[in-house]
Scaffold this active site. Structure first.
Site, PDB file in Angstrom:
ATOM      1  N   HIS A  78     -11.656  -6.882   7.310  1.00 38.76           N
ATOM      2  CA  HIS A  78     -12.450  -6.564   5.627  1.00 38.76           C
ATOM      3  C   HIS A  78     -13.563  -5.320   5.947  1.00 38.76           C
ATOM      4  O   HIS A  78     -14.208  -5.847   4.721  1.00 38.76           O
ATOM      5  CB  HIS A  78     -12.364  -7.636   5.117  1.00 38.76           C
ATOM      6  N   GLU A 117       0.670  -1.170  -0.647  1.00 39.72           N
ATOM      7  CA  GLU A 117      -0.409  -0.061   0.409  1.00 39.72           C
ATOM      8  C   GLU A 117       1.192   1.391  -0.281  1.00 39.72           C
ATOM      9  O   GLU A 117       0.401   2.491  -0.683  1.00 39.72           O
ATOM     10  CB  GLU A 117      -0.851  -0.199   0.948  1.00 39.72           C
TER      11      GLU A 117
END
Length: 297
Positions: free
Chosen positions: A89, A19
């Site tokens: 998530h 990321e």
């Protein structure tokens, strides 16, 4: 689908799953005048890129005295609960970027909104974090215009006018807010005695904030000054959530108009759970309860 085939793999490509690298690469491209759309697979994993976003992208124009910018960068990422995502998530992360001057944070509620707001984000001269409620990917259905169009950033939308109380939210919880309004008008059997007749007849003004940073203070404050009451709903935990900043501003700007404390309904101060997700997220019952308590204060 089909983007790589249509535009070529020099423009549409997968990167290593890092990321910090994805966002850093995007900043480098935009610093050279390009337009970059970086995707973080889940908003829960945006934190390794937090330094790049907050210390580099957000500050690039400021620290260079306007000579350079990363304004061509849009970061897309799925967010919020989906029913089975558990703690890694399912999170809402918008509140973490509230103090980062130089960023914009946008959360759409539907396909039509997503297209118009995404195109506006890509064309905006500031770096934008575009958070997409993942549960809406397969549950929110609209006929989206194929033509080019944009929707204004930092502009809240009044979805339903009302005079008695303001209900403010963004993203997926808006659908729970609509259920809560209907439930308030016609309470289910078993809780009818807990909902006074006056509360059932209340006209609720429902607002979609759409842009979380910088948010539309004028529209929200105008609504609350009119109604005198406000309930703010978001999936992120109540403590230090975006609703806290909004409530603080309303306390300052609408103090003499308020008939009740600004109420906040959000997630619990725990990690997002593996089970009982519907108890963690603000649902119609919790929202209706907040409306009743605020209306009868």
């Amino acid at each position: 689908m089909g983007l790589a085939e249509e535009y070529g793999r020099e423009r549409v490509f997968n990167t290593p799953l890092t990321e910090q690298g994805i966002v850093g690469f995007g900043i480098g491209m935009t610093a050279q005048g390009k337009t970059a759309i970086a995707e973080i697979q889940f908003a829960d994993y945006i934190f390794p890129a937090f330094d790049q976003i907050v210390n580099e992208a957000a500050k690039y124009r400021y620290r260079s005295g306007g000579q350079h910018k990363a304004g061509g960068l849009t970061i897309r990422s799925p967010c919020m609960g989906v029913g089975h995502g558990a703690l890694y998530h399912s999170q809402s992360v918008e509140q973490f970027f509230m103090p980062a001057a130089g960023l914009k944070v946008v959360i759409p509620r539907s396909p039509i909104q997503a297209k118009g707001l995404l195109l506006a984000s890509i064309r905006d001269p500031n770096p934008v974090i575009f958070l997409e409620p993942k549960v809406l990917y397969r549950s929110s259905v609209e006929h989206v215009p194929v033509d080019d169009y944009t929707l204004p950033l930092s502009s809240a939308e009044v979805l339903q006018p009302g005079k008695d109380i303001t209900l403010l939210s963004w993203g997926a919880p808006l659908y729970s807010c609509v259920e809560a309004i209907n439930m308030l008008r016609s309470p289910p059997t078993g809780i009818q005695e807990h909902v006074p007749k006056d509360a059932r007849q209340a006209q609720v003004e429902l607002i979609d904030l759409r842009t979380i940073l910088p948010w539309d203070r004028e529209t929200v404050a105008k609504s609350v000054a009119k109604t005198g009451r406000c309930v703010i709903v978001h999936e992120a935990p109540v403590t230090a959530g975006a609703g806290a900043e909004i409530a603080a501003h309303l306390q300052k700007s609408c103090f003499l108009n308020l008939e009740a404390p600004v109420a906040r309904v959000g997630g619990l101060d725990t990690p997002f759970p593996h089970v009982h997700e519907t108890w963690y997220k603000p649902g119609p019952i919790q929202i209706m309860d907040a409306l009743v308590r605020t209306l009868t204060y």
